[in-house]
Design an enzyme around this catalytic site. Structure first.
Site, PDB file in Angstrom:
ATOM      1  N   CYS A   1     -14.307   4.732   7.749  1.00 38.20           N
ATOM      2  CA  CYS A   1     -15.731   4.384   7.736  1.00 38.20           C
ATOM      3  C   CYS A   1     -15.855   2.966   7.191  1.00 38.20           C
ATOM      4  CB  CYS A   1     -16.505   5.367   6.856  1.00 38.20           C
ATOM      5  SG  CYS A   1     -18.257   4.959   6.642  1.00 38.20           S
TER       6      CYS A   1
ATOM      7  N   CYS B   1     -16.282  10.496   0.076  1.00 45.58           N
ATOM      8  CA  CYS B   1     -16.066   9.336   0.948  1.00 45.58           C
ATOM      9  C   CYS B   1     -15.647   9.778   2.348  1.00 45.58           C
ATOM     10  CB  CYS B   1     -14.992   8.440   0.331  1.00 45.58           C
ATOM     11  SG  CYS B   1     -14.580   6.988   1.315  1.00 45.58           S
TER      12      CYS B   1
ATOM     13  N   CYS C   1     -22.079  -5.680   3.687  1.00 41.41           N
ATOM     14  CA  CYS C   1     -21.808  -6.620   2.598  1.00 41.41           C
ATOM     15  C   CYS C   1     -22.181  -8.045   3.003  1.00 41.41           C
ATOM     16  CB  CYS C   1     -20.328  -6.561   2.221  1.00 41.41           C
ATOM     17  SG  CYS C   1     -19.864  -7.750   0.934  1.00 41.41           S
TER      18      CYS C   1
ATOM     19  N   CYS D   1     -26.600  -7.227  -6.133  1.00 42.44           N
ATOM     20  CA  CYS D   1     -26.590  -6.578  -4.813  1.00 42.44           C
ATOM     21  C   CYS D   1     -26.110  -5.135  -4.918  1.00 42.44           C
ATOM     22  CB  CYS D   1     -25.679  -7.361  -3.866  1.00 42.44           C
ATOM     23  SG  CYS D   1     -25.542  -6.641  -2.209  1.00 42.44           S
TER      24      CYS D   1
ATOM     25  N   ASP E   1       0.819  -1.212   0.000  1.00 42.79           N
ATOM     26  CA  ASP E   1       0.000   0.000   0.000  1.00 42.79           C
ATOM     27  C   ASP E   1       0.856   1.267   0.000  1.00 42.79           C
ATOM     28  OD1 ASP E   1      -2.410   1.376   0.027  1.00 42.79           O
ATOM     29  OD2 ASP E   1      -2.536   1.409   2.208  1.00 42.79           O
TER      30      ASP E   1
ATOM     31  N   CYS F   1     -20.603 -10.072  -6.957  1.00 41.47           N
ATOM     32  CA  CYS F   1     -21.504  -9.099  -6.323  1.00 41.47           C
ATOM     33  C   CYS F   1     -22.936  -9.259  -6.830  1.00 41.47           C
ATOM     34  CB  CYS F   1     -21.026  -7.672  -6.597  1.00 41.47           C
ATOM     35  SG  CYS F   1     -19.515  -7.216  -5.736  1.00 41.47           S
TER      36      CYS F   1
END
Length: 305
Positions: free
Chosen positions: A236, A208, A243, A185, A128, A182
């Protein structure tokens, strides 16, 4: 006799990676990764994250000219703890409850790369921190798929995973790219109070809450952020909490470093609104939360009071 590919995967599992997959950087994938990134950038969805348009992000061979394989690994970080329901406390995103994941994952990657290097294999690793589309390579290597909320979902652990990438000059057997599951959904789109997921698989960072509480360096928030924080003070998790894959497949991690450090799940808003430099250093020195500087912590807390 094990193939070199299986030997490498087994070593990764021995080191403690929960998932490991391999992709070939020289084949044409049908995921439109380059055009998707270009469109995201041209829409301004990266906000002030200028590092996102690094040319190397479009061409991984610029990171290692003699690259032959991309190895992607994942660590499950889920613990079953919950935020305080007391409104005097601000909520911290689950990824930041424990020890800084960069350090935890980097330690394992260094062991992995040292083992590879000792066999004459060249490596470069990222956690990252480099111009690598980790999520794209995670999908291409079969580790998981990029979901509608932009996170990578794994069948075994949901989206509660940290990703690491190793570039190598050794040609290995590739895994099949992961299909997306997914379906129809849209729970993550519907739960987002600021409508940051502008359409499936596309997130506008400017809207966001996670971006604004962690990366935004401005003195104040836009009203549409401030009015929808709902207690979030660092990150958040709303789009992950709803999910179905996370509700069904979350598993408690076996990595103790990812268990919550004292007071990191929920933070006293009044205390944080008056945070000092010394307190910041004492409280967050071993946490990824140190990315949020004192001034931003105070802003985040005051916006929730």
């Amino acid at each position: 006799m094990l193939s070199i590919t299986e030997e490498i995967k087994n070593k990764g599992r021995d080191i403690g990676f929960h998932k490991i997959g391999i992709a070939n950087p020289h084949i044409a994938y049908q995921d439109n990764a380059v055009s998707n990134l270009q469109g995201w950038l041209s829409s301004g969805y990266q906000a002030d994250m200028t590092w996102m348009d690094n040319p190397k992000r479009f061409d991984i061979t610029q990171c290692m000219p003699d690259i032959q394989s991309v190895i992607t690994v994942a660590l499950n970080y889920y613990t079953p703890h919950q935020h305080s329901s007391n409104s005097r406390y601000g909520k911290v995103s689950r990824y930041a409850w424990g020890k800084d994941y960069h350090k935890v994952l980097s330690q394992k990657l260094k062991l992995f790369c040292k083992w590879l290097n000792n066999r004459g294999i060249k490596t470069t690793c990222y956690v990252d921190t480099g111009p690598i589309q980790e999520k794209v390579w995670a999908e291409r290597s079969g580790v998981g798929w990029i979901a509608k909320n932009g996170n990578v979902i794994t069948k075994e652990f949901g989206s509660w995973v940290f990703l690491g990438v190793v570039l190598t000059n050794l040609s290995l057997t590739s895994d099949t790219p992961h299909a997306k599951y997914c379906g129809t959904c849209r729970k993550c789109l519907d739960i987002c109070p600021t409508k940051a997921i502008v359409h499936p698989f596309v997130v506008d960072s400017r809207r966001c809450i996670a971006y604004n509480t962690i990366e935004n360096r401005s003195n104040d928030f836009p009203e549409y952020i401030k009015n929808n924080l709902n207690g979030w003070i660092a990150g958040c998790d709303l789009c992950q909490d709803v999910c179905p894959w996370n509700k069904r497949f979350s598993k408690e991690t076996n990595i103790q470093d990812f268990y919550p450090q004292p007071g990191n799940i929920s933070l006293d808003l009044k205390e944080i609104s008056n945070l000092t430099e010394i307190q910041w250093q004492q409280k967050f020195s071993s946490s990824s939360l140190k990315r949020i500087k004192v001034k931003a912590w105070r802003r985040n807390a005051k916006a929730n009071l």
